[in-house]
Design a protein around this motif. Structure first.
Motif, mmCIF file in Angstrom:
data_model
loop_
_atom_site.group_PDB
_atom_site.id
_atom_site.type_symbol
_atom_site.label_atom_id
_atom_site.label_comp_id
_atom_site.label_asym_id
_atom_site.label_seq_id
_atom_site.Cartn_x
_atom_site.Cartn_y
_atom_site.Cartn_z
ATOM 1 N N PHE A 115 -18.978 16.084 -27.673
ATOM 2 C CA PHE A 115 -18.318 15.530 -26.499
ATOM 3 C C PHE A 115 -17.129 16.403 -26.081
ATOM 4 N N SER A 116 -16.318 16.818 -27.040
ATOM 5 C CA SER A 116 -15.168 17.672 -26.727
ATOM 6 C C SER A 116 -15.619 19.008 -26.154
ATOM 7 N N PHE A 117 -16.722 19.532 -26.704
ATOM 8 C CA PHE A 117 -17.245 20.807 -26.213
ATOM 9 C C PHE A 117 -17.669 20.687 -24.749
ATOM 10 N N LEU A 118 -18.363 19.578 -24.408
ATOM 11 C CA LEU A 118 -18.832 19.407 -23.035
ATOM 12 C C LEU A 118 -17.671 19.216 -22.063
ATOM 13 N N MET A 119 -16.592 18.581 -22.509
ATOM 14 C CA MET A 119 -15.464 18.343 -21.620
ATOM 15 C C MET A 119 -14.756 19.635 -21.206
ATOM 16 N N ARG A 120 -14.887 20.690 -22.010
ATOM 17 C CA ARG A 120 -14.231 21.958 -21.666
ATOM 18 C C ARG A 120 -15.238 23.053 -21.326
ATOM 19 N N TYR A 121 -16.544 22.739 -21.346
ATOM 20 C CA TYR A 121 -17.559 23.770 -21.150
ATOM 21 C C TYR A 121 -17.535 24.276 -19.707
ATOM 22 N N PRO A 122 -17.511 25.613 -19.497
ATOM 23 C CA PRO A 122 -17.447 26.169 -18.127
ATOM 24 C C PRO A 122 -18.824 26.238 -17.472
ATOM 25 N N PHE A 123 -19.242 25.176 -16.820
ATOM 26 C CA PHE A 123 -20.518 25.197 -16.115
ATOM 27 C C PHE A 123 -20.432 26.120 -14.899
ATOM 28 N N ARG A 124 -21.590 26.532 -14.384
ATOM 29 C CA ARG A 124 -21.630 27.428 -13.233
ATOM 30 C C ARG A 124 -21.216 26.716 -11.947
ATOM 31 N N GLN A 125 -21.234 25.405 -11.975
ATOM 32 C CA GLN A 125 -20.865 24.625 -10.809
ATOM 33 C C GLN A 125 -19.829 23.587 -11.219
ATOM 34 N N GLU A 126 -19.222 22.956 -10.230
ATOM 35 C CA GLU A 126 -18.209 21.943 -10.500
ATOM 36 C C GLU A 126 -18.886 20.686 -11.072
ATOM 37 N N VAL A 127 -18.453 20.258 -12.251
ATOM 38 C CA VAL A 127 -19.028 19.090 -12.912
ATOM 39 C C VAL A 127 -17.890 18.140 -13.268
ATOM 40 N N SER A 128 -17.940 16.914 -12.763
ATOM 41 C CA SER A 128 -16.880 15.943 -13.006
ATOM 42 C C SER A 128 -16.950 15.385 -14.429
ATOM 43 N N GLU A 129 -15.886 14.659 -14.815
ATOM 44 C CA GLU A 129 -15.861 14.051 -16.152
ATOM 45 C C GLU A 129 -16.983 13.024 -16.298
ATOM 46 N N GLU A 130 -17.244 12.272 -15.249
ATOM 47 C CA GLU A 130 -18.314 11.272 -15.306
ATOM 48 C C GLU A 130 -19.670 11.949 -15.515
ATOM 49 N N GLU A 131 -19.894 13.064 -14.810
ATOM 50 C CA GLU A 131 -21.154 13.791 -14.965
ATOM 51 C C GLU A 131 -21.260 14.408 -16.356
ATOM 52 N N ARG A 132 -20.141 14.903 -16.891
ATOM 53 C CA ARG A 132 -20.162 15.464 -18.239
ATOM 54 C C ARG A 132 -20.471 14.377 -19.275
ATOM 55 N N THR A 133 -19.950 13.170 -19.043
ATOM 56 C CA THR A 133 -20.266 12.056 -19.937
ATOM 57 C C THR A 133 -21.751 11.711 -19.875
ATOM 58 N N THR A 134 -22.313 11.743 -18.666
ATOM 59 C CA THR A 134 -23.758 11.503 -18.519
ATOM 60 C C THR A 134 -24.566 12.573 -19.238
ATOM 61 N N LEU A 135 -24.140 13.842 -19.131
ATOM 62 C CA LEU A 135 -24.827 14.931 -19.835
ATOM 63 C C LEU A 135 -24.775 14.726 -21.348
ATOM 64 N N PHE A 136 -23.642 14.228 -21.834
ATOM 65 C CA PHE A 136 -23.502 13.950 -23.261
ATOM 66 C C PHE A 136 -24.565 12.935 -23.706
ATOM 67 N N CYS A 137 -24.731 11.866 -22.949
ATOM 68 C CA CYS A 137 -25.737 10.847 -23.291
ATOM 69 C C CYS A 137 -27.153 11.414 -23.204
ATOM 70 N N GLN A 138 -27.409 12.235 -22.183
ATOM 71 C CA GLN A 138 -28.745 12.813 -22.033
ATOM 72 C C GLN A 138 -29.080 13.751 -23.193
#
Length: 409
Positions: free
Chosen positions: A357-380
């Protein structure tokens, strides 16, 4: 409207016309079924056909007949042959559950309280069946819209509408979970029924599986829309080239001459075929065996062929607004996370690995990803790649989120 007097009458009426009803149901998607054809199936017994029309089993419209909607819905329900996605039924059942639970809490007679519990159990089972059926129909509709719809605009509209229905199904799953875990706690504390508890456990398990299936459906919709986007851009480029060619301006307004001078590849190389999903039943058949062997042979000798570069156009010609969101590769993100933790452990064996979870919150995606979307990615990621992670008993807190600390195996 004709009203049947008994179940016995319904069964006898349907049995007497089973050949005709079977034929009409199999041809239900054909716009017309002739009166004369129906009469022939009943061995020219016009009295029996008129009796079916009188009892509203079928309806007559001039020289044509059609199956009554009530019988159509009944046959499709039992045979699971309806591709309709109906989320309103689940919503109505959830509202009905609230009513029954309220009646149960206010009731003082034991027999009547037991009656309410019985109806509640039946309604929970209906929600489970309807949810699973809706998701199956959703996945089938997504594949059919992409593979069989010939018009691009309609294909895009169908996929976008199916995505809205996917969101509605997910919201209803969340609403059902909230009803069980939070909203009606007083009812569940009083209604101690073993069968109800078993039904709820099965329902929650099926809802979790349904949520995983919706993640897959979301990925399919995004991938299909991106493929359509690429095809639309290619078609627009081809049309532009054709227009310039018709106006005899292709060489003047493009670098066609330069590309042709340095290009020596074969003109007709073909394109890679689209990947379609085949049914498990077909793959298990003898008919599919030669095809599977041929594919395996081709995979062993596959060569990467460099695609031809299209001619360059001006910035104005190539400028196009992005239509759909880019797909975030979950597999690539998981690989980067595992690689980062492995490298950190090589540098310092005593270092504590960073949780997912901590890794995803700071991960530099190629596009803008909000905290809510990062949380969804964590669950997926946890749902789809569970075998690659170790779920610890520790919990972390990030702002208003409480999450389980998950590490690579």
């Amino acid at each position: 409207m004709y009203i049947f007097r008994s179940i016995h009458e319904i069964i006898n009426t349907v049995a007497a016309a089973r050949g005709l009803l079977t034929e009409m149901f199999e041809k239900r998607k054909i716009l017309s079924f002739r009166y004369s054809d129906a009469l022939a199936l009943l061995k020219d017994d016009e009295n029996r056909l008129k009796l079916l029309i009188e009892k509203e089993v079928i309806h007559q419209n001039g020289n044509f007949v059609e199956l009554d909607a009530r019988f159509m819905d009944f046959f499709e329900l039992l045979l699971e042959a309806n591709e309709e996605i109906n989320t309103a039924v689940i919503d109505e059942n959830i509202e009905y559950l609230h009513e029954l639970m309220d009646y149960y809490l206010k009731e003082r007679i034991a027999t009547r309280k037991a009656s309410y519990v019985r109806n509640i159990k039946i309604t929970f089972q209906k929600i489970a069946r309807t949810t699973i059926r809706n998701i199956m129909n959703l996945q089938t509709s997504i594949d059919n819209a992409f593979k069989h719809e010939p018009t691009y605009q309609i294909k895009i509209a169908k996929l976008e509408n199916l995505d809205k229905k996917r969101i509605n199904i997910q919201q209803l799953i969340d609403t059902t979970e909230n009803l069980i875990l939070h909203e009606e706690r007083q009812f569940f504390q009083q209604a101690t029924d073993d069968e109800l508890n078993r039904i709820l456990l099965e329902l929650r398990r099926e809802l979790q599986l349904s949520a995983h299936s919706l993640i897959r459906a979301q990925q399919d919709i995004i991938n299909y829309l991106n493929q359509i986007k690429s095809q639309v851009i290619l078609v627009e480029k081809i049309r532009r080239v054709k227009y310039l060619q018709d106006q005899f301006e292709l060489r003047a307004k493009s670098n066609l001459a330069e590309v042709l001078e340095r290009e020596h590849s074969i003109l007709l190389e073909g394109t890679a075929p689209s990947s379609f999903k085949l049914s498990i039943n077909y793959l298990n058949s003898d008919e599919a065996r030669p095809i599977i062997l041929k594919v395996m042979k081709n995979l062993q000798h596959r060569e990467i062929i460099r695609s031809n570069e299209a001619g360059a156009f001006s910035d104005e010609d190539l400028a196009s607004q992005s239509m759909y969101q880019e797909t975030i590769s979950l597999e690539e993100t998981v690989g980067n996370y595992i690689q980062a933790q492995t490298e950190a452990m090589w540098k310092d064996a005593t270092a504590q690995p960073e949780d997912l979870f901590s890794f995803l919150m700071r991960y530099p995606f190629r596009q803008e990803v909000s905290e809510e979307e990062r949380t969804t990615l964590f669950c997926q990621i946890v749902s789809l790649y569970e075998s690659q992670f170790r779920i610890s008993e520790e919990f972390g807190i990030y702002k208003n989120y409480e999450y389980a600390r998950i590490y690579p195996i």
